[in-house]
Motif scaffolding. Structure first.
Motif, short mmCIF file in Angstrom:
data_model
loop_
_atom_site.label_atom_id
_atom_site.label_comp_id
_atom_site.label_asym_id
_atom_site.label_seq_id
_atom_site.Cartn_x
_atom_site.Cartn_y
_atom_site.Cartn_z
N GLY A 1 0.98 -1.15 -0.06
CA GLY A 1 -0.10 0.02 0.04
C GLY A 1 0.70 1.22 -0.01
N GLN A 2 2.10 1.17 -0.42
CA GLN A 2 3.06 2.34 -0.36
C GLN A 2 3.49 3.12 -1.74
OE1 GLN A 2 4.23 3.69 2.23
NE2 GLN A 2 4.29 2.00 3.80
N THR A 3 2.11 3.16 -2.39
CA THR A 3 2.21 3.88 -3.59
C THR A 3 1.35 5.19 -3.58
OG1 THR A 3 0.59 2.64 -4.58
CG2 THR A 3 2.88 1.92 -5.28
N PRO A 4 1.67 6.25 -4.30
CA PRO A 4 0.69 7.40 -4.11
C PRO A 4 -0.71 7.19 -4.28
CG PRO A 4 2.69 7.88 -5.47
CD PRO A 4 2.57 6.18 -5.49
N LEU A 5 -1.58 7.92 -3.65
CA LEU A 5 -3.04 7.75 -3.58
C LEU A 5 -3.39 7.72 -5.01
CD1 LEU A 5 -5.53 7.25 -1.99
CD2 LEU A 5 -5.68 9.88 -1.78
N LYS A 6 -2.99 8.73 -5.88
CA LYS A 6 -3.46 8.63 -7.06
C LYS A 6 -3.37 7.47 -7.84
CE LYS A 6 -2.61 11.65 -11.00
NZ LYS A 6 -1.58 12.74 -11.55
N THR A 7 -2.15 6.75 -7.73
CA THR A 7 -1.54 5.49 -8.41
C THR A 7 -2.89 4.37 -7.92
OG1 THR A 7 0.57 6.13 -8.25
CG2 THR A 7 0.02 3.81 -8.94
N ARG A 8 -2.77 4.40 -6.42
CA ARG A 8 -3.63 3.49 -5.97
C ARG A 8 -5.44 3.40 -6.32
NH1 ARG A 8 -3.22 4.46 0.10
NH2 ARG A 8 -1.99 6.19 -0.46
N LEU A 9 -5.54 4.71 -6.54
CA LEU A 9 -7.35 5.08 -7.01
C LEU A 9 -7.08 4.68 -8.67
CD1 LEU A 9 -7.89 8.36 -5.46
CD2 LEU A 9 -9.15 6.37 -5.20
N ALA A 10 -6.26 4.76 -9.34
CA ALA A 10 -6.06 4.43 -10.58
C ALA A 10 -6.20 2.68 -10.94
CB ALA A 10 -5.02 4.99 -11.37
N GLU A 11 -5.61 2.17 -9.93
CA GLU A 11 -5.53 0.74 -9.96
C GLU A 11 -6.88 -0.03 -9.65
OE1 GLU A 11 -2.78 -2.34 -7.87
OE2 GLU A 11 -2.33 -0.44 -7.26
N VAL A 12 -7.75 0.89 -8.99
CA VAL A 12 -8.91 0.12 -8.51
C VAL A 12 -9.81 0.32 -9.81
CG1 VAL A 12 -11.08 0.70 -7.19
CG2 VAL A 12 -8.83 0.82 -6.13
N GLN A 13 -9.73 1.79 -10.28
CA GLN A 13 -10.56 2.02 -11.50
C GLN A 13 -10.32 0.83 -12.51
OE1 GLN A 13 -9.57 6.09 -11.59
NE2 GLN A 13 -11.17 6.61 -10.38
N MET A 14 -8.91 0.61 -12.72
CA MET A 14 -8.41 -0.18 -13.96
C MET A 14 -8.95 -1.53 -13.83
SD MET A 14 -4.76 -1.73 -14.88
CE MET A 14 -4.67 -3.38 -15.14
N ALA A 15 -9.06 -2.08 -12.52
CA ALA A 15 -9.42 -3.45 -12.23
C ALA A 15 -11.15 -3.53 -12.65
CB ALA A 15 -9.25 -3.92 -10.89
N VAL A 16 -11.80 -2.55 -12.20
CA VAL A 16 -13.19 -2.65 -12.25
C VAL A 16 -13.49 -2.35 -13.97
CG1 VAL A 16 -15.18 -0.89 -12.02
CG2 VAL A 16 -13.72 -1.61 -10.13
N GLU A 17 -12.77 -1.56 -14.50
CA GLU A 17 -13.01 -1.46 -16.01
C GLU A 17 -12.76 -2.88 -16.72
OE1 GLU A 17 -10.57 1.83 -17.42
OE2 GLU A 17 -11.73 3.23 -16.27
N ASP A 18 -11.96 -3.52 -16.12
CA ASP A 18 -11.48 -4.85 -17.00
C ASP A 18 -12.68 -5.94 -16.58
OD1 ASP A 18 -9.45 -3.73 -18.26
OD2 ASP A 18 -7.70 -4.69 -17.15
N GLY A 19 -13.41 -5.68 -15.65
CA GLY A 19 -14.37 -6.36 -15.59
C GLY A 19 -14.41 -7.24 -13.89
N ALA A 20 -13.45 -6.65 -12.76
CA ALA A 20 -13.70 -7.14 -11.65
C ALA A 20 -14.78 -6.71 -10.95
CB ALA A 20 -12.30 -6.71 -10.86
N THR A 21 -15.49 -7.38 -10.11
CA THR A 21 -16.73 -7.14 -9.49
C THR A 21 -16.77 -7.01 -8.00
OG1 THR A 21 -17.67 -9.50 -9.76
CG2 THR A 21 -18.32 -7.54 -11.25
N GLU A 22 -15.45 -7.59 -7.68
CA GLU A 22 -14.82 -7.32 -6.24
C GLU A 22 -13.46 -6.92 -6.11
OE1 GLU A 22 -15.38 -11.11 -4.32
OE2 GLU A 22 -17.63 -11.35 -4.93
N ILE A 23 -13.15 -5.98 -5.24
CA ILE A 23 -11.84 -5.21 -5.10
C ILE A 23 -11.41 -5.46 -3.67
CG2 ILE A 23 -10.47 -3.14 -5.34
CD1 ILE A 23 -11.71 -3.93 -8.03
N ASP A 24 -10.28 -6.07 -3.59
CA ASP A 24 -9.71 -6.24 -2.17
C ASP A 24 -8.69 -5.28 -2.02
OD1 ASP A 24 -11.30 -8.24 -2.45
OD2 ASP A 24 -9.58 -9.80 -1.43
N ILE A 25 -9.21 -3.99 -1.37
CA ILE A 25 -8.02 -2.96 -1.31
C ILE A 25 -7.13 -3.20 0.05
CG2 ILE A 25 -9.48 -1.50 -2.22
CD1 ILE A 25 -9.68 -0.38 1.04
#
Ligand SMILES: O=C[C@H](O)COP(=O)(O)O
Length: 318
Positions: free
Chosen positions: A132-156
């Motif tokens: 969890g040691q990356t910039p917040l902006k990167t962490r948020l982008a990662e969530v968005q990318m996983a959702v766009e690719d079809g993940a329906t559950e995100i483990d943050i």
């Protein structure tokens, strides 16, 4: 409420008053591990129940589309058909609860499951997993990318720095932003309990995660030195119970990391049943995050059905 809202004074007061009785927690954890499931056929039933709650996981640097494909096929048919038939369970649609992969592998998992005509959910770890040691902006982008690719559950994963320095309002704000980035996807919040230092911190982090809109709270990434333990689980499920009693919201629980044996899976189910009741014995409120647990469960079911343990080649997909 999905609208972004700040940590209220009432919430802050609730969190700051938390104290955990360590001795009582350790004693209760020991009691639960001491329970015995009396009859063999009940053990088999518990093991099948555990299978339906597994987030079948691969989180390795050498993951490829082909091992993700194998994982998906195993998730759709977790126990050999003839074994299920012997137990008269072959037509019950037994699958794992979900598959869980890194964001870069979500598209592969979605493709494999679609090709197999399966509606199993794809979960993805995100937000700079595991540290969890990356910039917040990167962490948020990662969530968005996983959702766009079809993940329906995100483990943050939570920001341990904020938790360890007592910045609970800031932690809440971050998790709220992850919640918004998840949109309709379910959000499981990983506390990484092995790095939180005290049971009191674990309880506080559980509360803050639930207040910020988590659907589940999850113990560990599987990459910390200490992962899912029973004492820490007692602390988390009691936070879930207190949160439910105070707000009416039911939050799920996901132990993860180092859970490898069928026997352990039965202890986890016992813990849920005794601490939270039968409603929490279903995949919508309980998951087991595990990469190798299924292999042992299938092996034990093989033994239950045939009276002997299988040779390695007899359960090849495991
Ligand atoms: O979330 C799941 C964990 O990363 C799996 O951990 P494990 O490989 O120890 O079963």
């Amino acid at each position: 409420c999905l609208a972004y809202c700040r940590f209220s004074m009432e919430n802050l007061e609730w969190v700051s008053k938390v104290r955990v009785n360590t001795q009582a927690v350790l004693k209760r954890a020991q009691q639960i591990q001491g329970h015995k499931v009396a009859k063999k056929q009940w053990q088999a039933a518990w093991m099948l129940k555990a299978v339906t709650c597994i987030d079948l996981t691969t989180l390795a640097g050498d993951d490829t589309p082909s091992n993700v494909h194998r994982l998906c096929m195993k998730a759709t048919q977790p126990i050999r058909h003839d074994l299920l038939k012997s137990m008269d369970m072959h037509d019950k649609g037994i699958t794992t609860a979900a598959v869980c992969v890194y964001p870069s592998r979500v598209a592969d998992a979605v493709k494999s499951l679609k090709a197999a005509n399966s509606s199993l959910p794809v979960a993805s770890v995100a937000t700079g997993f595991p540290a969890g040691q990356t910039p917040l902006k990167t962490r948020l982008a990662e969530v968005q990318m996983a959702v766009e690719d079809g993940a329906t559950e995100i483990d943050i994963v939570i920001n341990r720095t904020l938790a360890l320095t007592g910045q609970w309002a800031a932690l809440y704000d971050e998790i709220r932003q992850f919640r918004e980035a998840c949109a309709d996807a379910h959000m499981k919040t990983i506390l990484a309990v092995g790095e939180l230092g005290t049971f009191t911190n674990v309880y506080k982090a559980s509360l803050v995660s639930m207040m910020a809109g988590s659907d589940f709270i999850k113990t560990s990434t599987g990459k910390e030195t200490v992962n899912a333990t029973y004492p820490v689980a007692i602390v988390m499920v009691r936070a879930i119970r207190d949160y439910f009693l105070r707000t009416g919201y039911k939050v799920g629980f996901k132990p993860a990391g180092g859970i490898r044996t069928a026997q352990e899976s039965v202890v986890w189910l016992t813990l849920m049943k005794e601490e939270l009741g039968d409603e929490w014995l279903n995949p919508h409120l309980f998951r087991l995050g595990a990469s190798s647990l299924l292999a042992d469960i299938e092996r034990q079911i093989y033994h239950y059905v045939t009276g002997r343990y299988p040779a390695f080649h007899e359960l090849p997909m495991a």
